[in-house]
Motif scaffolding. Structure first.
Motif, PDB file in Angstrom:
ATOM      1  N   CYS A  66       0.841  -1.200   0.000  1.00 51.24           N
ATOM      2  CA  CYS A  66       0.000   0.000   0.000  1.00 51.24           C
ATOM      3  C   CYS A  66       0.880   1.257   0.000  1.00 51.24           C
ATOM      4  O   CYS A  66       1.108   1.838  -1.051  1.00 51.24           O
ATOM      5  CB  CYS A  66      -0.948  -0.041   1.193  1.00 51.24           C
ATOM      6  SG  CYS A  66      -2.094   1.334   1.270  1.00 51.24           S
ATOM      7  N   GLY A  67       1.406   1.642   1.152  1.00 55.89           N
ATOM      8  CA  GLY A  67       2.295   2.799   1.177  1.00 55.89           C
ATOM      9  C   GLY A  67       2.331   3.433   2.542  1.00 55.89           C
ATOM     10  O   GLY A  67       1.812   2.894   3.518  1.00 55.89           O
ATOM     11  N   ALA A  68       2.988   4.595   2.597  1.00 55.02           N
ATOM     12  CA  ALA A  68       3.122   5.328   3.858  1.00 55.02           C
ATOM     13  C   ALA A  68       3.051   6.826   3.572  1.00 55.02           C
ATOM     14  O   ALA A  68       3.701   7.286   2.633  1.00 55.02           O
ATOM     15  CB  ALA A  68       4.463   4.979   4.525  1.00 55.02           C
ATOM     16  N   PRO A  69       2.286   7.581   4.394  1.00 51.58           N
ATOM     17  CA  PRO A  69       1.304   7.091   5.359  1.00 51.58           C
ATOM     18  C   PRO A  69       0.210   6.277   4.653  1.00 51.58           C
ATOM     19  O   PRO A  69      -0.153   6.567   3.509  1.00 51.58           O
ATOM     20  CB  PRO A  69       0.727   8.377   5.968  1.00 51.58           C
ATOM     21  CG  PRO A  69       1.627   9.486   5.557  1.00 51.58           C
ATOM     22  CD  PRO A  69       2.334   9.053   4.329  1.00 51.58           C
ATOM     23  N   ARG A  70      -0.324   5.304   5.414  1.00 52.16           N
ATOM     24  CA  ARG A  70      -1.235   4.323   4.814  1.00 52.16           C
ATOM     25  C   ARG A  70      -2.462   4.966   4.165  1.00 52.16           C
ATOM     26  O   ARG A  70      -2.809   4.655   3.019  1.00 52.16           O
ATOM     27  CB  ARG A  70      -1.683   3.319   5.873  1.00 52.16           C
ATOM     28  CG  ARG A  70      -2.584   2.245   5.334  1.00 52.16           C
ATOM     29  CD  ARG A  70      -3.226   1.441   6.433  1.00 52.16           C
ATOM     30  NE  ARG A  70      -2.354   0.394   6.921  1.00 52.16           N
ATOM     31  CZ  ARG A  70      -2.661  -0.396   7.942  1.00 52.16           C
ATOM     32  NH1 ARG A  70      -3.801  -0.236   8.584  1.00 52.16           N
ATOM     33  NH2 ARG A  70      -1.833  -1.333   8.341  1.00 52.16           N
ATOM     34  N   ALA A  71      -3.142   5.875   4.908  1.00 53.86           N
ATOM     35  CA  ALA A  71      -4.422   6.407   4.403  1.00 53.86           C
ATOM     36  C   ALA A  71      -4.213   7.195   3.107  1.00 53.86           C
ATOM     37  O   ALA A  71      -4.965   7.036   2.138  1.00 53.86           O
ATOM     38  CB  ALA A  71      -5.085   7.272   5.468  1.00 53.86           C
ATOM     39  N   ALA A  72      -3.165   8.031   3.084  1.00 49.74           N
ATOM     40  CA  ALA A  72      -2.923   8.854   1.887  1.00 49.74           C
ATOM     41  C   ALA A  72      -2.528   7.958   0.708  1.00 49.74           C
ATOM     42  O   ALA A  72      -2.959   8.182  -0.431  1.00 49.74           O
ATOM     43  CB  ALA A  72      -1.834   9.877   2.174  1.00 49.74           C
ATOM     44  N   ALA A  73      -1.721   6.940   0.975  1.00 47.02           N
ATOM     45  CA  ALA A  73      -1.299   6.032  -0.103  1.00 47.02           C
ATOM     46  C   ALA A  73      -2.500   5.250  -0.626  1.00 47.02           C
ATOM     47  O   ALA A  73      -2.685   5.091  -1.841  1.00 47.02           O
ATOM     48  CB  ALA A  73      -0.226   5.081   0.414  1.00 47.02           C
ATOM     49  N   HIS A  74      -3.346   4.792   0.300  1.00 47.70           N
ATOM     50  CA  HIS A  74      -4.522   4.025  -0.095  1.00 47.70           C
ATOM     51  C   HIS A  74      -5.459   4.878  -0.947  1.00 47.70           C
ATOM     52  O   HIS A  74      -6.005   4.425  -1.956  1.00 47.70           O
ATOM     53  CB  HIS A  74      -5.236   3.518   1.166  1.00 47.70           C
ATOM     54  CG  HIS A  74      -6.319   2.552   0.854  1.00 47.70           C
ATOM     55  ND1 HIS A  74      -7.630   2.933   0.673  1.00 47.70           N
ATOM     56  CD2 HIS A  74      -6.306   1.217   0.638  1.00 47.70           C
ATOM     57  CE1 HIS A  74      -8.370   1.882   0.379  1.00 47.70           C
ATOM     58  NE2 HIS A  74      -7.591   0.823   0.349  1.00 47.70           N
ATOM     59  N   ASP A  75      -5.586   6.133  -0.547  1.00 49.92           N
ATOM     60  CA  ASP A  75      -6.439   7.058  -1.286  1.00 49.92           C
ATOM     61  C   ASP A  75      -5.905   7.247  -2.715  1.00 49.92           C
ATOM     62  O   ASP A  75      -6.667   7.201  -3.691  1.00 49.92           O
ATOM     63  CB  ASP A  75      -6.475   8.392  -0.520  1.00 49.92           C
ATOM     64  CG  ASP A  75      -7.386   9.372  -1.187  1.00 49.92           C
ATOM     65  OD1 ASP A  75      -8.549   9.001  -1.414  1.00 49.92           O
ATOM     66  OD2 ASP A  75      -6.933  10.486  -1.532  1.00 49.92           O
ATOM     67  N   LEU A  76      -4.588   7.395  -2.845  1.00 52.62           N
ATOM     68  CA  LEU A  76      -3.987   7.567  -4.169  1.00 52.62           C
ATOM     69  C   LEU A  76      -4.201   6.311  -5.023  1.00 52.62           C
ATOM     70  O   LEU A  76      -4.559   6.401  -6.205  1.00 52.62           O
ATOM     71  CB  LEU A  76      -2.488   7.868  -4.025  1.00 52.62           C
ATOM     72  CG  LEU A  76      -1.766   8.287  -5.302  1.00 52.62           C
ATOM     73  CD1 LEU A  76      -2.307   9.621  -5.827  1.00 52.62           C
ATOM     74  CD2 LEU A  76      -0.266   8.423  -5.069  1.00 52.62           C
ATOM     75  N   ILE A  77      -4.014   5.143  -4.410  1.00 51.73           N
ATOM     76  CA  ILE A  77      -4.225   3.874  -5.139  1.00 51.73           C
ATOM     77  C   ILE A  77      -5.664   3.813  -5.661  1.00 51.73           C
ATOM     78  O   ILE A  77      -5.914   3.498  -6.824  1.00 51.73           O
ATOM     79  CB  ILE A  77      -3.925   2.667  -4.219  1.00 51.73           C
ATOM     80  CG1 ILE A  77      -2.424   2.567  -3.972  1.00 51.73           C
ATOM     81  CG2 ILE A  77      -4.468   1.364  -4.808  1.00 51.73           C
ATOM     82  CD1 ILE A  77      -2.029   1.598  -2.869  1.00 51.73           C
ATOM     83  N   SER A  78      -6.627   4.137  -4.781  1.00 46.77           N
ATOM     84  CA  SER A  78      -8.044   4.070  -5.199  1.00 46.77           C
ATOM     85  C   SER A  78      -8.311   5.032  -6.343  1.00 46.77           C
ATOM     86  O   SER A  78      -9.142   4.755  -7.214  1.00 46.77           O
ATOM     87  CB  SER A  78      -8.998   4.444  -4.062  1.00 46.77           C
ATOM     88  OG  SER A  78      -8.606   3.849  -2.893  1.00 46.77           O
ATOM     89  N   ARG A  79      -7.604   6.167  -6.343  1.00 50.29           N
ATOM     90  CA  ARG A  79      -7.883   7.157  -7.386  1.00 50.29           C
ATOM     91  C   ARG A  79      -7.208   6.820  -8.705  1.00 50.29           C
ATOM     92  O   ARG A  79      -7.770   7.082  -9.756  1.00 50.29           O
ATOM     93  CB  ARG A  79      -7.453   8.559  -6.915  1.00 50.29           C
ATOM     94  CG  ARG A  79      -8.484   9.187  -5.979  1.00 50.29           C
ATOM     95  CD  ARG A  79      -8.209  10.644  -5.691  1.00 50.29           C
ATOM     96  NE  ARG A  79      -7.073  10.811  -4.800  1.00 50.29           N
ATOM     97  CZ  ARG A  79      -5.931  11.409  -5.128  1.00 50.29           C
ATOM     98  NH1 ARG A  79      -5.776  11.893  -6.336  1.00 50.29           N
ATOM     99  NH2 ARG A  79      -4.947  11.527  -4.270  1.00 50.29           N
TER     100      ARG A  79
END
Ligand SMILES: C=C(O[C@H]1C=CC=C(C(=O)O)[C@@H]1O)C(=O)O
Length: 403
Positions: free
Chosen positions: A313-326
């Protein structure tokens, strides 16, 4: 005959290879560096999304109610999607697999597919890496793992036995697996679905109060010439970009495990590990659990506390996850989720679902990702995803991965 290790073990088995050869569609197999487990039949299933919370407690209650020896299965990358966990009817254990088999395989290799479609196209993947580098430059994230996928289609139904056999032959290391994703295939007339692959990454294992995680991040493709290959490995070990990419994962794993442990050992330096195609940076994090009786401290509970690590996923998790979803154009499904087994005592082994594909009827969907950090290059990250895809594509009869 060799003694087999594993909870629920009864008697001995002829050898690990025999157990792998006993795999057939509808069963679930995980053959790793410590043991092999093959399960058959379905006593109960748990398909609620992991994100509902309390999954370890629900699994614990289910195992108790079913008087079942194990839960096995897979949890998808997104916690809003359905898990595929089951209490099997029968469980068989065998020792670790130690070598790729020689001699005739189980059936012919997979034929070349009729169609292969890249999602997204390579040029678009490079553009996604550039977008991620812009987000990293802007300070929004330190690392994001961007994945791409291939849709592979054949004229006839895929035989998971042939795919598993080819994966077994392709690499004797790591975790070989085939997880049945459709327990109702026979009764409800649904098409069978299988998650098959060979992952190098242990998310977490638990044995009594001992816990181990083996985060991987930082990759270089292997070279056929042994001297050049050794040089590639030495370069990877000292690469500041790869060490940074790796350290972000180790830090996140240590932080996630700390609340559960009375003692945690986190080596300061990564080491090298390899598959038949790739070198990776690797760290073995080990610890002692503070409260082994708490279902949240079960192997699955720990796996869910760790998931998704910055290795997927990435770091920080939430921001990385958000980028992946987008920016990733296709859903990851079970890729980059976790698969494995757990017992009522909380022991278990959960592996990161990498180097794998979901097989259903005439279609396979495969994914691979690469960790993007400051200093990543779009061309090199695309090449890394090609090299990672090579593991499953070779087993699927897809020549060359110049896609
Ligand atoms: C995300 C994948 O690999 C992970 C595991 C090892 C090394 C990785 C890397 O160097 O980017 C990834 O974090 C994949 O195989 O799709």
């Amino acid at each position: 005959m060799s003694p087999a290790s594993g909870p629920g073990l009864v008697g001995t088995v002829p050898d690990d290879d025999t157990l792998i050869s006993d795999y057939r569609p509808g069963t679930t197999l995980l053959a790793g560096p410590c043991r092999t487990v093959l399960t058959e039949g379905t006593r109960a299933v748990l398909t609620d999304p992991a994100g509902d919370g309390g999954l370890p407690a629900r699994v614990h209650a289910l195992l108790r109610a079913q008087d079942g020896p194990l839960i096995v299965g897979a949890v998808p990358f997104e916690d809003s999607e359905r898990t595929m966990l089951r209490v099997p009817e029968h469980v068989r254990w065998a020792p670790a697999r130690t070598a790729a088999p020689t001699g005739a395989g189980r059936g012919a290799p997979m034929p070349a597919p009729a169609r292969v479609r890249a999602l997204p196209k390579p040029a678009r993947y490079r553009a996604m890496v550039r977008d991620a580098l812009a987000a990293i430059d802007g300070g929004a994230i330190d690392k994001v793992v961007l994945a791409r996928s291939l849709a592979v289609e054949y004229d006839d139904d895929i035989d998971p036995v042939r795919v598993l056999d080819a994966l077994h032959r392709g690499d004797p290391t790591g975790y070989l697996f085939a997880v049945d994703l459709e327990p109702d295939a026979d009764t409800a007339g649904l098409a069978p679905r299988t998650l098959a692959g060979a992952s190098p990454e242990l998310l977490v294992s638990r044995d009594g109060d001992r816990v181990t995680a083996n985060p991987l991040a930082g990759t270089a493709p292997r070279h056929p010439d042994p001297d050049t290959d050794a040089q590639v490995a030495r370069t990877l070990l000292v690469s500041p970009k790869d060490r940074h990419e790796h350290a972000l994962v180790v830090d996140a794993v240590a932080r996630a495990l700390e609340p559960f442990c009375s003692h945690l050992d986190v080596p300061a330096e990564p080491e090298l590990t390899s598959t038949s195609r790739l070198w990776h940076l690797s760290t073995h994090v080990t610890g002692t659990l503070a409260d082994p009786d708490d279902p949240e401290s079960s192997a699955l509970g720990l796996g869910l506390a760790l998931h998704p690590t910055p290795a997927v996923c990435g770091a920080p998790r939430a921001a990385a996850h958000d980028l992946i979803s987008r920016i990733e154009p296709t859903a990851r499904g079970f890729y980059a989720g976790l698969l494995g087994w757990g017992d009522l005592d909380g022991n278990g082994e959960w592996v990161v679902a990498l180097r794998c594909g979901e097989l259903a009827g005439k279609r396979a969907r495969v994914h691979a990702g690469a960790g993007i950090v400051a200093g990543s290059s779009p061309d090199a990250e695309l090449a890394e995803t090609r090299a990672k895809l090579g593991t499953i594509l070779a087993a699927l009869g897809v020549d060359g991965v110049d896609r």
